[in-house]
Structure formats: structure tokens, C-alpha cells
Design an enzyme around this catalytic site. Structure first.
Site, PDB file in Angstrom:
ATOM      1  N   GLN A  38       0.606  -2.141 -20.441  1.00  0.00           N
ATOM      2  CA  GLN A  38       1.049  -2.639 -19.130  1.00  0.00           C
ATOM      3  C   GLN A  38       0.133  -3.749 -18.598  1.00  0.00           C
ATOM      4  O   GLN A  38       0.325  -4.223 -17.491  1.00  0.00           O
ATOM      5  CB  GLN A  38       1.193  -1.502 -18.122  1.00  0.00           C
ATOM      6  CG  GLN A  38      -0.093  -0.849 -17.685  1.00  0.00           C
ATOM      7  CD  GLN A  38       0.174   0.380 -16.817  1.00  0.00           C
ATOM      8  OE1 GLN A  38       0.542   1.446 -17.328  1.00  0.00           O
ATOM      9  NE2 GLN A  38       0.009   0.249 -15.514  1.00  0.00           N
ATOM     10  N   GLN A  60       6.690  -0.199  -8.485  1.00  0.00           N
ATOM     11  CA  GLN A  60       6.596   0.733  -9.612  1.00  0.00           C
ATOM     12  C   GLN A  60       7.369   2.017  -9.298  1.00  0.00           C
ATOM     13  O   GLN A  60       8.089   2.547 -10.145  1.00  0.00           O
ATOM     14  CB  GLN A  60       5.128   1.047  -9.903  1.00  0.00           C
ATOM     15  CG  GLN A  60       4.919   2.178 -10.882  1.00  0.00           C
ATOM     16  CD  GLN A  60       3.467   2.359 -11.283  1.00  0.00           C
ATOM     17  OE1 GLN A  60       2.975   1.684 -12.163  1.00  0.00           O
ATOM     18  NE2 GLN A  60       2.766   3.290 -10.639  1.00  0.00           N
ATOM     19  N   GLY A 115       2.119   6.909  -6.001  1.00  0.00           N
ATOM     20  CA  GLY A 115       1.746   6.388  -4.688  1.00  0.00           C
ATOM     21  C   GLY A 115       2.634   5.218  -4.283  1.00  0.00           C
ATOM     22  O   GLY A 115       3.053   4.417  -5.120  1.00  0.00           O
ATOM     23  N   ASP A 121       2.004   1.242  -5.037  1.00  0.00           N
ATOM     24  CA  ASP A 121       2.751   0.539  -6.081  1.00  0.00           C
ATOM     25  C   ASP A 121       4.236   0.819  -5.828  1.00  0.00           C
ATOM     26  O   ASP A 121       4.891   1.512  -6.607  1.00  0.00           O
ATOM     27  CB  ASP A 121       2.313   1.046  -7.458  1.00  0.00           C
ATOM     28  CG  ASP A 121       0.854   0.747  -7.713  1.00  0.00           C
ATOM     29  OD1 ASP A 121       0.504  -0.436  -7.774  1.00  0.00           O
ATOM     30  OD2 ASP A 121       0.046   1.697  -7.813  1.00  0.00           O
ATOM     31  N   HIS A 176      -9.848   8.201  -7.116  1.00  0.00           N
ATOM     32  CA  HIS A 176     -10.332   8.047  -5.736  1.00  0.00           C
ATOM     33  C   HIS A 176      -9.452   8.903  -4.822  1.00  0.00           C
ATOM     34  O   HIS A 176      -8.531   9.595  -5.303  1.00  0.00           O
ATOM     35  CB  HIS A 176     -10.298   6.571  -5.323  1.00  0.00           C
ATOM     36  CG  HIS A 176      -8.978   5.905  -5.578  1.00  0.00           C
ATOM     37  ND1 HIS A 176      -7.845   6.174  -4.850  1.00  0.00           N
ATOM     38  CD2 HIS A 176      -8.609   5.011  -6.525  1.00  0.00           C
ATOM     39  CE1 HIS A 176      -6.846   5.462  -5.307  1.00  0.00           C
ATOM     40  NE2 HIS A 176      -7.278   4.748  -6.332  1.00  0.00           N
ATOM     41  N   GLY A 221      -7.058   8.303  -2.986  1.00  0.00           N
ATOM     42  CA  GLY A 221      -5.606   8.070  -3.104  1.00  0.00           C
ATOM     43  C   GLY A 221      -5.021   9.003  -4.162  1.00  0.00           C
ATOM     44  O   GLY A 221      -4.000   9.666  -3.937  1.00  0.00           O
ATOM     45  N   HIS A 222      -5.701   9.070  -5.325  1.00  0.00           N
ATOM     46  CA  HIS A 222      -5.222   9.984  -6.377  1.00  0.00           C
ATOM     47  C   HIS A 222      -5.290  11.433  -5.891  1.00  0.00           C
ATOM     48  O   HIS A 222      -4.404  12.233  -6.166  1.00  0.00           O
ATOM     49  CB  HIS A 222      -6.095   9.871  -7.635  1.00  0.00           C
ATOM     50  CG  HIS A 222      -6.024   8.539  -8.313  1.00  0.00           C
ATOM     51  ND1 HIS A 222      -7.090   7.682  -8.380  1.00  0.00           N
ATOM     52  CD2 HIS A 222      -5.003   7.919  -8.959  1.00  0.00           C
ATOM     53  CE1 HIS A 222      -6.751   6.596  -9.047  1.00  0.00           C
ATOM     54  NE2 HIS A 222      -5.486   6.707  -9.407  1.00  0.00           N
TER      55      HIS A 222
HETATM   56  O1  PAF Z   1       0.006   3.470 -11.401  1.00  0.00           O
HETATM   57  C1  PAF Z   1      -0.675   3.669 -12.428  1.00  0.00           C
HETATM   58  O2  PAF Z   1      -1.844   4.030 -12.397  1.00  0.00           O
HETATM   59  C2  PAF Z   1      -0.032   3.411 -13.791  1.00  0.00           C
HETATM   60  O3  PAF Z   1       0.864   2.349 -13.721  1.00  0.00           O
HETATM   61  C3  PAF Z   1       0.640   4.659 -14.384  1.00  0.00           C
HETATM   62  C4  PAF Z   1       1.792   5.125 -13.520  1.00  0.00           C
HETATM   63  C5  PAF Z   1      -0.391   5.775 -14.540  1.00  0.00           C
HETATM   64  C6  PAF Z   1       1.208   4.338 -15.784  1.00  0.00           C
HETATM   65  O4  PAF Z   1       0.209   3.947 -16.677  1.00  0.00           O
END
Ligand code: PAF
Length: 282
Positions: A61, A155, A149, A152, A34, A36-37
Site C-alpha cells: 500500500q 479507506q 478509524g 482514514d 497510539h 487512536g488505536h
Molecule cells: O489504516 C491502516 O493502518 C492500514 O491501511 C491497514 C487498514 C492496517 C491496512 O494495512
């Protein structure tokens, strides 16, 4: 655009492009791309000579198999969208067995407690899964920069810690949260919201704005209580957490300290869709 599905093919094409003399960027994604990406890819394209976009739904995950099953997947659609980029992208879209060789083994990392709060507390093993897949991608692709981003945010801090743990010369770039017109943070999971839920989901953003407005005039406890009550008014919501925390350590803010930066973090289910968001408060 070049699409590669095996590690060997990817390394061959990177060698061919003579990656040693140019700046290589990596934008890791789980697809369902989307805007954001696209903002991450835009920034990577501006700052790097060559950009790899990975599309891989990382099973390790997900703490919940139904969440993994329901995660939106549409590689064909994603590739069509990436075709529209002016600059040349290399897309790496491997299978699970290509990355995990038949055994979903997860590494355990000492993220110094960053992984035990918020998302880590609600999603067992989530950050070890993220660390495992990213360590595989980082060692394989060896990018100079990797883009994540701020939606997260936890993350992002953990990935920076991972780079220190693995001692890799990769610059981790955090990019601002991309929002819909109504303020909702863009996420692949938004695809699963009904039109009514999409409208309702702005409560997360509105709560963060309210916290920002009241930060410094009301206590953290008062702000948190009012926001929790707002969520309790709508039974379709299930608030996992609302937390005001130190931006560096993610320790919950009890007493505010001068010179420290704070952020508000929120996670809630709306029906069976889990949404997260956060905002800098000062
Ligand atoms: O943020 C994400 O989409 C995922 O956690 C990532 C960084 C691609 C790792 O699988």
C-alpha cells in the site's frame, strides 16, 4: 495476551478459543500504536468476545519506498503497550513473506471510483494494496466485526465496498477520530514530527474547523481558496489537497444539495511527513 506470527499458529489459537460460538473482532493496524488505536481496541473489546489485533506494515500500500522505510516500527514497544489491556487480546504480527509468500502480488478492485479521488489520486495503487492485505486478513481470520478509524475516512468507505465485492459477512465499524489536546489527529506518523512541527501541524485541524464554521455561509470555492492561501504562507507545508466532498460518494461538492452530508478532507506534507485529516461539515 497471546502473540502469534504464523497463520497456522493464529488459526490454532482461534480454534482453541472456540471462535465459532463467540463474536470475533479484528483491529487491523500497521503498528506504532497510539491512543487512536487503543480507542479502536477499546470499542472492539466492548462489542466482541475475543479481539485480534494485527500488526503488519503492508508493503503493497506504499507507493513510495522511502515512505515505507521511514514508517515507524517498534514491535517490542507495541507489545508492551498492548500488555496493559485488561482483556485478553490475540496479537497477529506476521512477517511479509508469511502474508505474501515471496511475491508482492496486488489484486485490483473496482471500488467504483472511490479509490481514484484524494488519497488514491496522490498515492498510486494505495487502495488496491489496502484491499489486497485486508482480503487476506478477512479470509484468514473471518472476524464478525472489523474496526477502522474515521481519520482514514476514504479507506473506511473503500473497506465497506471491499466487503460487498468479496461478499463477506463482516460488519465494518467506523470509529471517531482520536485527537491530541491541540486538535492534531492521532497518527503513527506524528512520531516523526519535531516539537515545532507538532505545534505547526494543528493548521490541518484549524483549517477543518474554519471550513466547518464557514460551510453554508461562504461558497466551497471561497473556503477552499482561503485555506490554500493559509498553507502557502508557510513554506514548510506542501498542501496535496483540500476538498469538500459528499460523505457517501466522495464527489467534490460544487453545488450543495439539500439532505446530503458533506465532509472536508485535507492532506499536506509538513517537511517530509505526510498528514491527513477530515471533518463532517453538516
Ligand atoms: O489504516 C491502516 O493502518 C492500514 O491501511 C491497514 C487498514 C492496517 C491496512 O494495512
Amino acid at each position: 495476551m497471546t502473540v502469534k506470527t504464523t497463520k497456522k499458529e493464529l488459526l490454532d489459537v482461534l480454534d482453541l478459543k472456540n471462535k465459532t460460538t463467540s463474536k470475533l473482532g479484528l483491529v487491523p493496524t500497521m503498528g506504532a500504536l497510539h491512543k487512536g488505536h487503543f480507542s479502536l481496541i477499546d470499542q472492539a473489546v466492548k462489542e466482541c468476545d475475543l479481539v485480534v489485533v494485527s500488526i503488519f506494515i503492508n508493503p503493497t500500500q506504499f507507493d513510495n519506498s522511502s515512505d515505507l522505510e521511514k514508517y515507524p516500527k517498534n514491535l517490542h514497544n507495541d507489545l508492551e503497550k498492548l500488555e496493559e489491556f485488561q482483556s485478553e487480546l490475540i496479537v497477529f504480527a506476521p512477517s511479509t513473506s508469511e502474508i505474501y509468500n515471496g511475491s508482492l502480488q496486488v489484486n485490483h478492485y473496482d471500488f467504483e471510483g472511490l479509490d481514484r479521488k484524494m488519497e488514491g489520486a496522490f498515492r498510486q495503487g494505495h487502495f488496491d494494496g489496502v484491499g489486497t492485505v485486508l482480503s487476506k486478513f478477512f479470509t484468514l481470520i473471518q472476524p464478525d466485526r472489523a474496526y477502522f478509524g474515521e481519520k482514514d475516512y476514504q479507506q473506511l468507505l473503500i473497506v465497506k465496498k471491499l466487503i460487498q465485492i468479496l461478499n463477506l459477512p463482516i460488519q465494518i465499524v467506523g470509529c471517531p477520530i482520536s485527537r491530541e489536546e491541540n486538535g492534531l489527529a492521532r497518527s503513527s506518523r506524528n512520531e516523526r514530527l519535531s516539537p515545532t512541527q507538532y505545534h505547526k501541524a494543528t493548521l490541518l485541524y484549524k483549517s477543518l474547523c474554519k471550513a466547518k464554521e464557514e460551510f453554508g455561509t461562504k461558497s466551497v470555492a471561497e473556503i477552499s481558496k482561503a485555506i490554500t492561501l493559509d498553507f502557502e504562507k508557510d513554506l514548510e507545508f506542501n498542501l496535496d489537497y483540500f476538498t469538500i466532498a459528499n460523505s457517501k460518494t466522495l464527489e467534490p461538492a460544487t453545488q450543495l444539495k439539500n439532505g446530503e452530508k458533506y465532509r472536508a478532507f485535507i492532506a499536506a506534507f509538513l517537511g517530509d511527513v505526510r498528514l491527513i485529516d477530515n471533518m463532517a461539515l453538516n
